[in-house]
Each structure stands twice: as structure tokens, then as C-alpha cells.
Design a protein around this motif. Sequence first.
Motif, PDB file in Angstrom:
ATOM      1  N   ASP A  23     -19.049 -29.019   2.557  1.00 37.72           N
ATOM      2  CA  ASP A  23     -20.143 -28.574   1.930  1.00 37.72           C
ATOM      3  C   ASP A  23     -19.897 -27.887   0.717  1.00 37.72           C
ATOM      4  N   ILE A  24     -19.512 -27.222   0.415  1.00 38.75           N
ATOM      5  CA  ILE A  24     -19.468 -26.012  -0.528  1.00 38.75           C
ATOM      6  C   ILE A  24     -20.178 -25.244  -1.181  1.00 38.75           C
ATOM      7  N   ARG A  42     -12.949 -23.210  -5.585  1.00 42.57           N
ATOM      8  CA  ARG A  42     -13.080 -23.931  -4.974  1.00 42.57           C
ATOM      9  C   ARG A  42     -12.366 -25.913  -5.347  1.00 42.57           C
ATOM     10  N   ARG A  43     -11.723 -26.267  -4.541  1.00 41.68           N
ATOM     11  CA  ARG A  43     -10.851 -27.896  -5.282  1.00 41.68           C
ATOM     12  C   ARG A  43     -12.038 -28.931  -4.113  1.00 41.68           C
ATOM     13  N   GLY A  44     -12.462 -29.887  -4.775  1.00 45.09           N
ATOM     14  CA  GLY A  44     -13.625 -30.033  -4.301  1.00 45.09           C
ATOM     15  C   GLY A  44     -14.560 -30.231  -3.229  1.00 45.09           C
ATOM     16  N   GLN A  45     -14.178 -30.640  -2.473  1.00 46.26           N
ATOM     17  CA  GLN A  45     -15.099 -30.318  -0.826  1.00 46.26           C
ATOM     18  C   GLN A  45     -14.204 -29.191  -0.310  1.00 46.26           C
ATOM     19  N   ALA A  46     -13.635 -28.181  -0.729  1.00 48.13           N
ATOM     20  CA  ALA A  46     -12.401 -27.391   0.182  1.00 48.13           C
ATOM     21  C   ALA A  46     -12.289 -26.729  -1.047  1.00 48.13           C
ATOM     22  N   VAL A  47     -11.879 -25.054  -0.470  1.00 49.64           N
ATOM     23  CA  VAL A  47     -12.193 -23.764  -0.850  1.00 49.64           C
ATOM     24  C   VAL A  47     -11.337 -22.911  -0.191  1.00 49.64           C
ATOM     25  N   THR A  48     -10.075 -21.956  -0.655  1.00 48.33           N
ATOM     26  CA  THR A  48      -9.101 -20.909  -0.032  1.00 48.33           C
ATOM     27  C   THR A  48      -9.991 -19.446  -0.406  1.00 48.33           C
TER      28      THR A  48
END
Length: 123
Positions: free
Chosen positions: A109-110, A72-78
Amino acid sequence: MNIEVMTRIYPTEDEGKVVDALRSLFPAIEFEREGPLIRGKSTDVTDLSTLRDKIDRQEIRDTARTVVRRCRRGQAVTLYLNKQVATAGRVNFSEESPLGPITLRITGDINQLNDYLAPSTLE
């Protein structure tokens, strides 16, 4: 939620088998060829339901939750999924693969994503 799934097709790969691998994990997402990439997009978290079901059946929910939190990086995930394992209809989180991974990028919203994709086993 914005969902993007993509992978590179190498000259030695059979495009049909790569598409089948993608569809084995993401059957609700439409994929298009863009040069050497195959890419699909969605805004509906339920398009990840097959991936969620496979994570549950393989009993790797705790692993999936850990991977989502770690990536997770803030409100993003790869997330990176092994393409070769996906051809067998299974899930394996791995950045390293001889023919490259399937990349799953999700923004939104992760916390909701993690609860949907891999509900806690502690409850």
C-alpha cells in the motif's frame, strides 16, 4: 508491505563503511552480502522509522512525498538514495552517484507508505 534495500559494493569501497551507511538509514534491517551486493529485506514498515525521522529532521517531507509519487509504479515504488550522503547519516534522493545509489524497493500500500514515511505538511 515488502521492503528491500540493496547497494553494490565496488572494489574501491570499504565494505564496513557501506554497511555503516545502510545502518544509518535502516538500523532495524539485517543486511547480508551477496556477491558484489549487500541486501536487506523486511515486511515491517516501522523498519523505515529511522529514515522517516531523518526526512522529518531534514525538513524534506514534501520532497519525499513528491519522490514517492513520481517513482510509484502501481503498488510498488523504487527510491534511490545517495550512498555517500548516507555515510553522514543524511538522506538525499538521487539516482546518480559515483559509486551507485542505495536502492529502496517497496511493494504494498504505497499511499500508507507515503503517509508513514512523509506525512503531509499541509495538515
